[in-house]
Enzyme design. Structure first.
Site: not given
Ligand SMILES: Cc1ncc(C[n+]2csc(CCOP(=O)(O)OP(=O)(O)O)c2C)c(N)n1
Ligand SMILES: [Mg+2]
Length: 663
Positions: A523, A476, A263, A157, A189, A117, A28, A414
């Site tokens: 419980r 539950h 990206h 984002d 983006i 994540p 990336h 949680e």
């Molecule tokens: C919980 C989670 N869902 C989906 C993804 C897959 N993923 C990695 S980057 C991304 C987009 C992130 O957008 P942004 O934070 O704006 O990154 P940018 O493109 O601006 O670097 C996604 C959906 C992930 N890494 N973690």
């Molecule tokens: Mg972004």
């Protein structure tokens, strides 16, 4: 090259990222290209760390919550002098390199937490900032500011779209974690393109509503503006700060800047060349001029910083030897002397006294007994303190300035709770526990997985472990939860059958510093089981013979938690050729040597019945094709627990019948 400009120092990050991604043909580049200027200012002018000693206690913590931009962090570590060679950068994303696809805390010196994540790194950082606040209020003295570091987070984002960002930001605001500073990479983006169609929140207003100090409208490509924003953040004395940085993803790439195409894919050979041209970078791949290295390292005063702190600490030590000794012990991760003996004495006492109580109550008694010995134990519940029974007499809310603050009212959050636990567990000096109903471990689950992946010391307490919770019904009642948590590698799940096993599993979880433990409690009241000393000791092996057969067993009943009592009653009817195995932790049992496992579950005895109020499939590993499992492959039901167990087949008669049916 003469003294490099700030932009040139930042371009070194950009091209290390561009070229590493190109070489790996994977990764990336866009985010490092967009955030390079912010990173350069932060790392060169503000981050208090020592690249020669990534574990220096009073260092600032840096968390890359948008972990897909891992090359940004690797470039920073390399340029600022951490033990991360240019060859490691050339090996980006390759097997056994120190530069895996996403930052991993156990792979690379200087990485505080594993991220990827989205949103969780931010919550980890909230945990780290909380750790700092609590250590400062416990250990600092007016003339000795021993604990004094900041936590800096980069987030995109994506992190902000994730719900966990709400949970974690809300708590950080409530706790007034003013040494936490987050940078929002506001590039509009994400993977699917321009975020206008899916992310139009007023993020600054949102964070102000959480009680944050918000610096709006910073040009994230302008070093002077970034500096001013950071200066504003440093002035905050009661609120965490969000710095909103307008950036351009893929900054510098003529064809891909501002586009999602930068990206998550290499720019491509031609575009790399065009970007070199556009940014005036005359150097080949992985070629960093000495002047650039000098520009980065001349600014790193890490060794001096640590030396200064050591001096400060020496002075503190001579004035407050006890506090200094406690802090040193906690930094080392050693338990207080005598803890294990005290825990064993308590377990032995319970065995002798035999209380018939719910295991959640036994858990609370264990906390009540162990916590006074362990100032590092910190925990709380997601608004279920009176059900999870996580409060003890010495609990003091972390929302106060009490030097002994140790209890976290997480509210109904949680996921952030668990990720904050991870942050606390990764930070020196704490053993965190968190708690909710077992069924809601699903809300926390990826953070449990991350505890395990990171080898974080964290204790996840889950009460109301089965249909035994009764009237609340299927929403539950956990069914597949224990099996699925057991399947997470490096996660130890415990489901104790009585007060003795409950205390023993707490002890095991406290001792286990290289990964999480999930402690699952009932419980309802559970019968007390008789054991000799050896059996008490063998609880720590995860599974053991609770009642043996006369001679080699013809039938083995294997059970956990509330079903152990049932197995014992059934065994009494089945006669003396029946063995009962209590299996509080299959994960721990599986790690025992073959001889021990054979001694508990001899290969020869194929007539086995497993009994657990959860999915049946999991247990076939232990009962084989010839065995039987009494479990639940449905969602439970709403009724008093005494009615539910028979309804779902948990009766002595059914167990006896199942055992006899094996022939
Ligand atoms: C919980 C989670 N869902 C989906 C993804 C897959 N993923 C990695 S980057 C991304 C987009 C992130 O957008 P942004 O934070 O704006 O990154 P940018 O493109 O601006 O670097 C996604 C959906 C992930 N890494 N973690
Ligand atoms: Mg972004």
């Amino acid at each position: 090259m003469t003294t490099p400009s700030r932009r040139e120092l930042a371009n070194a990050i950009r091209f290390l990222a561009i070229d590493a991604v190109q070489a790996a043909n994977s990764g990336h580049p866009g985010m490092p290209m967009g955030m390079a200027d912010i990173a350069e200012v932060l790392w060169n002018d503000y981050l208090s760390h020592n690249p020669n000693n990534p574990n220096w206690f009073n260092r600032d913590r840096f968390v890359l919550s948008n972990g897909h931009g891992s090359m940004l962090q690797y470039a920073l570590l390399h340029l600022s002098g951490y033990d991360l060679s240019i060859d490691e950068l050339k090996n980006f994303r390759q097997l056994n390199s120190k530069t895996p696809g996403h930052p991993e805390n156990f792979m690379t010196p200087g990485i505080e937490t594993t991220t990827g994540p989205l949103g969780q790194g931010f919550a980890n950082a909230v945990g780290m900032a909380l750790a700092e606040k609590l250590l400062a209020q416990r250990f600092n003295k007016p003339e000795h500011t021993i604990v004094d570091n900041r936590t800096w987070v980069f987030m995109g984002d994506g992190c902000l779209m994730e719900g966990i960002s709400h949970e974690a930001a809300s708590l950080a605001g409530t706790w007034g974690l003013h040494k936490l500073v987050a940078f929002w990479d506001d590039n509009k983006i994400s993977i699917d393109g321009n975020t206008d169609g899916w992310f139009t929140d007023n993020t600054p207003a949102r964070f102000e509503a959480y009680g944050w100090n918000v610096v709006r409208g910073v040009n994230g490509q302008d070093a002077a503006e970034i500096k001013t924003a950071i200066e504003t953040a440093l002035k905050s004395t009661d609120k965490p700060t969000l710095i909103c940085c307008r950036t351009t993803i893929g900054y510098g790439s003529p064809a891909k800047a501002g586009k999602e195409s930068s990206h998550g894919a290499p720019l491509g050979k031609d575009e790399v060349a065009a970007t070199r041209q556009a940014l005036g970078w005359e150097y080949g791949p992985f070629e960093i001029p000495e002047a650039i290295y000098d520009g980065w390292r001349v600014r790193s005063t890490g060794v001096q910083r640590e030396a200064d702190w050591n001096q400060l600490f020496d002075a503190y030590k001579s004035q407050y030897p006890d506090l200094a000794a406690e802090l040193t012990r906690r930094i080392s991760g050693d338990l207080p002397e005598g803890f294990v003996e005290a825990a064993d004495a308590y377990i032995a006492k319970l065995q002798a006294e035999g209380p018939v109580i719910a295991s959640r109550k036994a858990s609370q008694m264990a906390i009540e007994t162990f916590a006074p010995l362990l100032p590092e134990l910190i925990g709380g519940s997601a608004d279920l303190a009176h059900s999870n029974l996580t409060l003890w007499k010495g609990s003091k809310s972390v929302a106060t300035n009490d030097p002994n603050a140790n209890y976290i009212y997480y509210g109904v959050r949680e996921f952030a709770m668990t990720a904050i636990s991870n942050g606390l567990g990764l930070h020196e000096c704490f053993i965190p526990y968190d708690a909710t109903f077992l069924v809601f471990s699903d809300y926390a689950r990826n953070a449990v997985r991350m505890s395990a992946l990171m080898g974080a010391h964290a204790i996840h307490v889950y009460t109301h472990d089965s249909i035994g919770l009764g009237e609340d019904g299927p929403t539950h009642q956990p069914i597949e939860h224990m099996a699925s948590l057991r399947y997470i590698p490096n996660n130890d799940l415990w489901r104790p059958c009585d007060a003795v096993e409950s205390a023993a599993c707490w002890k095991a979880a406290i001792l286990r510093s290289d990964g999480p433990s999930c402690l699952v409690f009932s419980r309802q009241n559970l019968a007390h089981q008789q054991r000799n000393e050896q059996q008490v000791a063998d609880i720590a092996r995860g599974g053991y013979v609770l009642k043996d057969s006369n001679g080699a067993p013809e039938v083995i009943l294997i059970a956990t938690g509330s079903e152990v009592g049932l197995a014992m009653d059934a065994a009494a009817q089945l006669g003396d050729k029946v063995r009962v195995v209590s299996m509080p932790s299959t994960n721990v049992f599986d790690r025992q040597d073959a001889e021990y496992r054979e001694s508990v579950l001899p290969r020869d005895c194929r007539k086995r019945v497993a009994i657990e109020a959860g999915v049946t499939g999991f247990w076939h590993k232990y009962v084989g094709l010839d065995g039987a499992v009494i479990g639940i492959d449905d969602f439970g039901a709403s009724a008093p627990a005494e009615k539910l167990f028979p309804e779902f087949g948990f009766t002595v008669e059914k167990v006896v019948e199942a055992a006899r049916a094996l022939g």
